[in-house]
Design a protein around this motif. Structure first.
Motif, short mmCIF file in Angstrom:
data_model
loop_
_atom_site.label_atom_id
_atom_site.label_comp_id
_atom_site.label_asym_id
_atom_site.label_seq_id
_atom_site.Cartn_x
_atom_site.Cartn_y
_atom_site.Cartn_z
N VAL A 1 36.40 -44.68 -7.47
CA VAL A 1 36.97 -44.79 -8.82
C VAL A 1 37.70 -43.49 -9.10
O VAL A 1 37.11 -42.40 -8.99
N TYR A 2 38.98 -43.58 -9.45
CA TYR A 2 39.84 -42.41 -9.54
C TYR A 2 40.36 -42.27 -10.97
O TYR A 2 41.01 -43.16 -11.50
N LEU A 3 40.04 -41.11 -11.57
CA LEU A 3 40.37 -40.85 -12.97
C LEU A 3 41.58 -39.94 -13.06
O LEU A 3 41.63 -38.89 -12.42
N HIS A 4 42.56 -40.36 -13.88
CA HIS A 4 43.77 -39.57 -14.10
C HIS A 4 44.06 -39.51 -15.60
O HIS A 4 43.74 -40.43 -16.35
N ASN A 5 44.70 -38.42 -16.00
CA ASN A 5 45.32 -38.41 -17.32
C ASN A 5 46.25 -39.61 -17.43
O ASN A 5 46.90 -39.99 -16.44
N ASP A 6 46.32 -40.23 -18.60
CA ASP A 6 47.13 -41.45 -18.73
C ASP A 6 48.60 -41.20 -18.39
O ASP A 6 49.27 -42.07 -17.82
N THR A 7 49.10 -40.01 -18.70
CA THR A 7 50.50 -39.75 -18.38
C THR A 7 50.69 -39.52 -16.87
O THR A 7 51.75 -39.85 -16.32
N ALA B 1 38.32 -50.67 -5.04
CA ALA B 1 38.53 -49.39 -5.71
C ALA B 1 39.16 -49.64 -7.07
O ALA B 1 39.79 -50.68 -7.32
N ALA B 2 38.98 -48.67 -7.97
CA ALA B 2 39.56 -48.75 -9.31
C ALA B 2 40.21 -47.43 -9.67
O ALA B 2 39.73 -46.36 -9.29
N GLY B 3 41.30 -47.52 -10.38
CA GLY B 3 41.96 -46.35 -10.93
C GLY B 3 41.93 -46.42 -12.44
O GLY B 3 42.01 -47.51 -13.02
N ILE B 4 41.76 -45.27 -13.09
CA ILE B 4 41.71 -45.21 -14.55
C ILE B 4 42.73 -44.20 -15.03
O ILE B 4 42.72 -43.04 -14.60
#
Length: 322
Positions: free
Chosen positions: A110-116, A66-69
């Motif tokens: 793959v999980y996308l988040h705001n950088d903060t 898995a990947a987180g962004i």
């Protein structure tokens, strides 16, 4: 063994790490974020950076479970893309992320988040205290916040909660923000906009200066380094006032126990940026005053949070975030 990847897509740099299933980082790389000309060019830079981290780790891309962004926004979460990011040329448009990264590693996880938001995940994941109510604020090329309230990371509609840098702090709207609107906190206090704010103050108040205000190479770093310069001192003082106003609004909105700062402007100039916030906020807050600190993770906070997200969501074990 399963492996996990974390990605930090910022306005200045793209970073990626690969870790073993206990969180030990075994591969990493960093590249400069291209400013276009299209969103696909940015996507390709992200993919190249992830490949670099995988190669550095010496594992196959298919071994990444898995990947987180953690990324600059705003988002279209349904499409897993950044849409029209502030401070980028209009030609950039849409930056696809989750689909291309998922194809690279052969996984839909793959999980996308705001950088903060990735930043506040990273803070909690590595904190001894792991407070249920905390805010991570980045002051860098832009300004934003990751919020954990009652133990829940606030995502908001399309993952766009926490865009506090675009709260209006100056109704007069004297400074334009990179997003196209006026008077935002980010327009005065971000690394990208401090040089223009210094030039505006110099003109408005008739201050003498040795700063190269007209030079294209003039940066926020020049302002913070110009000890004793009238324009630099005035700019730093006014930036401190705007920052305190912004943080006061955050405290009243989310009632955090801890406010942790990161981002290049805060990390490189804590005495000039974070200390004045700490000194001023107590005079403005009518609720409990939080502990104000600087992240111990430095530049790694977002990529560590993205990695923690991959490990948490990828295993289904929400306890990893405490």
């Amino acid at each position: 063994m399963d492996y996990y990847a974390g990605v930090d897509l910022g306005a200045t740099n793209v970073r990626a790490v690969v870790a073993e299933d206990d969180g030990t980082v075994i591969g990493s790389t960093r590249t400069e974020t291209p400013q276009g000309p299209t969103g696909i060019d940015v996507t390709e830079a992200v993919l190249a950076t992830v490949r670099g981290a995988i190669d550095d780790a010496g594992v196959a891309s298919e071994a990444i479970r898995a990947a987180g962004i953690g990324s600059i926004g705003p988002f279209d979460l349904a499409e897993g893309a950044v849409v029209g990011p502030a401070n980028f040329p209009d030609t950039v448009g849409r930056i696809p992320l989750t689909g291309p990264v998922g194809k690279l590693i052969g996984s839909e996880d793959v999980y996308l988040h705001n950088d903060t938001n990735a930043g506040v995940i990273g803070e909690r994941f590595h904190s001894d205290r792991n407070p249920d109510d905390m805010v991570y604020i980045t002051i860098s090329s832009g300004i934003g916040a990751g919020v954990c309230c009652d133990g829940q990371i606030l995502g908001g509609w399309d993952g766009n909660a926490g865009e506090v840098g675009h709260c209006v702090v100056d109704p007069a709207g004297r400074m334009p923000c990179g997003c196209g609107h006026d008077g935002h906190w980010e327009a005065y206090c971000s690394g990208n906009n401090i040089p223009d704010y210094a030039a505006m103050l110099a003109a408005e108040e008739g201050l003498s200066t040795e700063l190269p205000l007209e030079s294209e190479s003039f940066t926020a770093r020049d302002v913070f380094a110009a000890e004793g310069d009238p324009v630099a001192e005035r700019t730093i003082e006014r930036v401190a006032d705007w920052n305190a106003l912004g943080v006061t609004n955050v405290v009243h909105s989310f009632a955090p126990i801890v406010v942790s700062f990161g981002g290049a402007v805060a990390l490189n100039n804590p005495e000039q940026v974070v200390d004045p916030i700490r000194e001023r906020v107590g005079d403005s807050v009518m609720t409990n005053v939080p502990e104000i600190t600087v992240t111990d993770l430095g530049d790694d906070v977002v990529v560590e949070g993205a990695l923690a997200s991959a490990m948490t969501e990828g295993t289904g074990d929400r306890r990893l975030l405490g």
